[in-house]
Design an enzyme around this catalytic site. Structure first.
Site, short mmCIF file in Angstrom:
data_model
loop_
_atom_site.label_atom_id
_atom_site.label_comp_id
_atom_site.label_asym_id
_atom_site.label_seq_id
_atom_site.Cartn_x
_atom_site.Cartn_y
_atom_site.Cartn_z
N SER A 141 4.36 31.67 1.51
CA SER A 141 3.45 31.47 2.63
C SER A 141 2.01 31.56 2.09
CB SER A 141 3.69 32.52 3.71
OG SER A 141 2.88 32.24 4.83
N GLU A 142 1.14 30.67 2.57
CA GLU A 142 -0.23 30.58 2.05
C GLU A 142 -0.97 31.91 2.09
OE1 GLU A 142 1.35 28.38 4.09
OE2 GLU A 142 -0.08 26.81 4.65
N ASN A 143 -0.64 32.74 3.08
CA ASN A 143 -1.37 34.00 3.21
C ASN A 143 -0.85 35.10 2.29
OD1 ASN A 143 0.90 33.82 4.95
ND2 ASN A 143 0.18 35.56 6.14
N GLY A 144 -0.25 34.70 1.17
CA GLY A 144 0.00 35.67 0.11
C GLY A 144 1.39 36.27 0.05
N SER A 185 -2.57 33.07 -4.20
CA SER A 185 -1.60 32.30 -3.44
C SER A 185 -1.84 30.80 -3.60
CB SER A 185 -1.68 32.69 -1.96
OG SER A 185 -0.66 32.05 -1.23
#
Lengths: 226, 220, 226, 220
Positions: free
Chosen positions: B52-55, B94
């Site tokens: 997920s992009e948020n890490g 990320s």
């Protein structure tokens, strides 16, 4: 003795000037330094450029700061989202400038600012309107757009644990933009759920070393595990 | 059009169809909308690692409502869980994963895909001056394989598989495969190659709902 | 089931081709994947380009690989140091190419390779002979040199703890170049002191997420704490 | 030269002189040689945080020989300790700290410093084709303040404070201050400003050992 922990919000916000560029951590509501944003509203600085992933939702926090007319420009990847009513109103009325930046480019531009890199090349946005007007160069047969570092005057960060040297850790996906904005600003201010004695944070797990942090304020607002 | 003797796939069926093609061991990022549904369709005996992009790497399913961790969300801002073996990292790290070509696959929704692989999925008109790009451009330009899952035509019946995108572009020549509610289509150098159609649907009928020229590449 | 753990050195080294660029972690002896380097010597690939901070010391490890004539070129920041006898001999005899790169530029070039950045600008080396022939551009009144990404075919890494998904942690200053080279190569191979069950590594402390690692081999050689 | 009525500082005294000027709270990187000696000269009641290129902030003194951690070394490859509050990070993050201008100070040794602040400290001749640059260029170009500590002249008596460096450069216009065994000298726009000399040493005598022109800026 080095002690970056401040007791009051007034101390935390001291010296933030009109016209500052303020980098704000968080992704959606998670990891957002909500209490520091309240502090900035209280503090009064205006004519601000805000760098954040989102352009605020509802009418509190960042949305409130905008509604008060204190934000000249917002640089973000996701201006329009469910609840971004204040931004929409201001933008339609021509009362706020907008720079849309792809999310990865946004993160990398701040990382570059913190790392002494004035510009870098990326494949992201090549051939799209977000690359319009930017230099394009070919490397090994592929085209890349040049992006510039994005430094801040101030960064607002939500941490999970902190110590008096300013070392920070985060909590799960609350990490997100926080360690990145922390490196990119002259004045990085962290709100932290927990304050630890110096030496309590394992040196292997510190995510933001204290060198990036100028002030820490203890603002616990609910640790579901404690 | 005459009475249909074929049924389009539902959103859930589309997600399931994509899931079938994801092998064990792939690192995968799923966009919002139909792509998000894919994770639950990957059968439990296959280990697929979701980013997920948020890490987050190793993102798991939605939590039991009694055990929601308020700090743990996905890029669509929904609460999720973390699988054993998962890890957290910051946004620059990320997107280094995304932009550095380390993900085997990203599945995104789209408004249009052109026969040269161009994708338009972030803004519905050139006049829209405040669309939300999020991580779409980074994903489309950065991952090893980009698959698109979308309805074959718009609600108004306009084709989404086009000669040239009319909406603002997300990335050039980026899409490798398209899963619609009617067909599976590879984007090849020579254009759209139809690999699969829903039972009963002829290539001719599909072509009628497609702006660009289709090449029949179905197994039989 | 994903299982990146291999049992033998032969499996760990499988497929490394002549002519490969091999990135090697470690700083001095600390964090150096010494046993993987032995494995590479055994494996036989030649005509290699080695990227490492140092050019080897004594006559074992990297120095041995060079002495065997298997290294065409070395890219490093610190070629000459106490004990770099093999490098000195080969270099004087014109039998090895050398590219000297400032240490921070070396790290950043590999970080860029891992992050999809083909080139970036830095103030390091501007006006020196290490910037000779490279494009220079001015940003905000200061000159910067453009540096290119430095990707590898193979990376050799020493980790402290690892699991079957390839997640890695390191031990104190043994971290150094290891997480950086891990991101920059197509085939990253880690030797690890400890192997943990999946889920044993706290997701907050993983330094190298498994996505960067293709193979892990358990090679404990002395944990002073265990 | 006639009989000296002044004494040059020893290496330890030079380190101590530099240490006196480092205030509490500074983040400092020390090069190898005399600079390394500075850490032990900073008095214990002042917290100064030392960085090492190989991924350490909060580096402490040499360990007790019975408690050496083989994994914990400094950039000079000597065993060190970590202070409470210290942290580890990887090389790219470490040089992001250095190159991003986050260190208050770096103290390096040098072969030569020119009156415009140019520094030469990594290679002793243009003909040397394999000198070790290490992190010197990153530090010299990246930190907020660069101080040099070195003998005022070479063993052969040649000046090291020169009009223009003859050795290969490490960085342009980078040095802010020079501590020699004879003097403390600021590098200003107008040239070398002598702030301090060892007792009994005249500016004239110092000028005789210096190629570039000195400006007298001593307090009295």
């Amino acid at each position: 003795m080095i002690n970056k922990i401040v007791k009051t919000m007034a101390e935390a916000m001291e010296g933030i000037k009109d016209g500052s560029t303020v980098l704000i951590g968080g992704f959606g509501a998670v990891g957002q330094p909500a209490l520091l944003i309240e502090g900035l509203i209280e503090q009064g600085a205006s004519d601000l450029t805000i760098v954040a992933n989102n352009a605020g939702t509802g009418r509190a926090g960042l949305a409130r700061l905008m509604e008060l007319g204190r934000v000249k420009k917002i640089i973000c990847s996701f201006p329009r989202s469910a609840g971004s009513v204040v931004f929409e109103e201001l933008f339609k009325a021509g009362k706020i400038e907008l720079e849309i930046v792809p999310q990865g480019t946004l993160a990398e531009r701040m990382r570059a600012a913190g790392a002494g890199i004035p510009a870098f090349y990326t494949a992201t946005a090549v051939g799209t309107k977000l690359a319009a007007g930017k230099p394009v160069q070919e490397f090994d047969g592929r085209s890349y757009v040049m992006e510039r570092a994005l430094p801040g005057d101030v960064a607002l960060v939500e941490a999970w644990r902190a110590d008096r040297w300013g070392n920070l850790t985060y909590r799960s996906s609350g990490r997100n933009f926080n360690p990145v904005v922390a490196t990119a600003a002259k004045l990085t201010i962290a709100q932290s759920q927990h304050i630890e004695e110096l030496g309590e944070l394992d040196p292997e797990i510190v995510v933001t070393p204290g060198i990036y942090v100028k002030r820490v304020i203890h603002l616990p607002y609910g640790d579901p595990k404690s | 059009m005459t009475e249909k003797d074929w049924q389009p796939l539902s959103r859930g069926q589309m997600a399931a169809r994509v899931a079938r093609d994801i092998p064990e061991g792939w690192y995968v990022n799923l966009g919002i909308g139909i792509p998000t549904l894919i994770a639950d369709q990957v059968s439990g005996d296959r280990e697929v690692i979701f980013q997920s992009e948020n890490g987050i790497l190793g993102m798991g399913r939605a939590p039991n409502p009694q055990h929601v961790d308020p700090w743990l969300i996905n890029a669509g801002k929904q609460h999720v869980t973390l699988q054993p073996g998962g890890a957290y990292f910051h946004h620059a790290d990320s997107f280094a994963i995304i932009r550095g070509g380390h993900l085997d696959l990203c599945v995104l929704g789209a408004f249009e895909v052109a026969e040269n692989g161009d994708i338009a999925n972030w803004a519905t008109s050139e006049a829209d001056s405040a669309p939300a790009v999020g991580g779409a451009m980074d994903l489309a330009a950065g991952v090893r394989r980009l698959w698109v899952v979308m309805e074959h035509v718009t609600k108004e019946g306009k084709p989404r598989l086009v000669k040239r995108c009319s909406y603002p572009l997300t990335a050039l020549k980026a899409v490798h495969r398209i899963y619609t509610n009617l067909a599976v289509i590879d984007v090849a150098v020579e254009g759209f190659r139809v690999k699969e159609t829903v039972p009963g649907l002829s290539l001719e009928s599909l072509q009628n709902m497609t702006e660009a020229t289709l090449i029949d590449d179905r197994a039989n």
